[in-house]
Design an enzyme around this catalytic site. Sequence first.
Site, short mmCIF file in Angstrom:
data_model
loop_
_atom_site.label_atom_id
_atom_site.label_comp_id
_atom_site.label_asym_id
_atom_site.label_seq_id
_atom_site.Cartn_x
_atom_site.Cartn_y
_atom_site.Cartn_z
N THR A 128 -2.19 -6.67 4.80
CA THR A 128 -3.60 -6.32 4.61
C THR A 128 -4.07 -6.81 3.25
OG1 THR A 128 -3.12 -4.37 5.93
CG2 THR A 128 -5.24 -4.42 4.82
N CYS A 144 2.42 -6.96 1.63
CA CYS A 144 1.48 -6.19 2.47
C CYS A 144 0.56 -7.22 3.10
CB CYS A 144 0.71 -5.22 1.59
SG CYS A 144 -0.63 -4.35 2.43
N THR A 187 4.03 -4.91 7.36
CA THR A 187 5.39 -4.69 6.84
C THR A 187 5.95 -3.32 7.23
OG1 THR A 187 4.43 -4.02 4.72
CG2 THR A 187 5.08 -6.32 4.95
N HIS A 188 5.12 -2.47 7.82
CA HIS A 188 5.62 -1.19 8.33
C HIS A 188 6.30 -1.33 9.70
CE1 HIS A 188 3.01 0.54 5.28
NE2 HIS A 188 3.43 1.76 5.57
N SER A 201 0.83 -1.20 0.00
CA SER A 201 0.00 0.00 0.00
C SER A 201 0.88 1.26 0.00
CB SER A 201 -0.90 0.00 1.24
OG SER A 201 -0.09 -0.02 2.40
#
Length: 275
Positions: free
Chosen positions: A77, A75, A195-196, A13
């Site tokens: 999500t 990602c 992943t953040h 994202s």
Amino acid sequence: MIKQKHPIGVFDSGYGGLTILKEIVAKLPAYDYIYLGDNARAPYGSRSYDTVYHYTLECVNLLFERGCELVILACNTASAKALRTIQQKDLPKIAPHKRVLGVIRPTSEIIGHLSNNGHTGILGTAGTVNSESYLLEIEKFFPHLKVSQEACPMWVPLIENNQIDNPGSDYFIELHTKALLQKDPQIDTIVLACTHYPLIVKAIQKYLPENVKLVAQGPLVANGLHDYLRRHPEMASLCTRNGEVEFFTTDDPSFFDAAASRFYGQSIQSKHVHL
Ligand code: DGL
């Protein structure tokens, strides 16, 4: 004749997938890669199934148009809310020989081996946690593992806006870390299932007992891809190997380049792409 490039696509994202790409490139440096961050529409974490699915499919199609035969949804999500539909419904119609893989499976396959006492925690976006994808996937490999989850909806915006070193961020990091441990005080292993989150490892660790291990997904996904390419030589031979990495963002490249080094560990130059 110019040989067409077939890079491996890596999608997120926004910036988070760069923490995965970094590990993939370190493990498999010979391949070509295209990274795509849908920064114009991030964050995905609190959006509906339908929205995350449509956004992700558009990005996957764009990566296919740019020559990718294999795309990694870096990602959680998107992996939780869009991957299965894309694999089962869209790929057979639009590109039956191409492949899209996610980050939940390579993490779930390993996580039970990392815990000493069988108590594991998942920290992720609301989308990832509410989808229960980790519970379903881990159950297949480690049916006896106790898995507790906590959604951390504020973390991605704080990380993306580079607010991680202020007391306001600490408040939210403490809130969710403690809430997870309250759900199961015996947890000894926690997956950073977004992943953040590798960017806030130190801040999270402040609120954890020393015996609790934090697991970032990058190395697990890189090993999973290495293994996948070994098991699928037909795909490995399609992916070109000039060691080139290109970066695209759906927002302003100057924003992307300014923030990206925090996630990728080196400066990059991205290009804008229209969806
Ligand atoms: N990096 C993404 C993940 O792994 C989520 C970020 C977002 O909310 O857009 O879930």
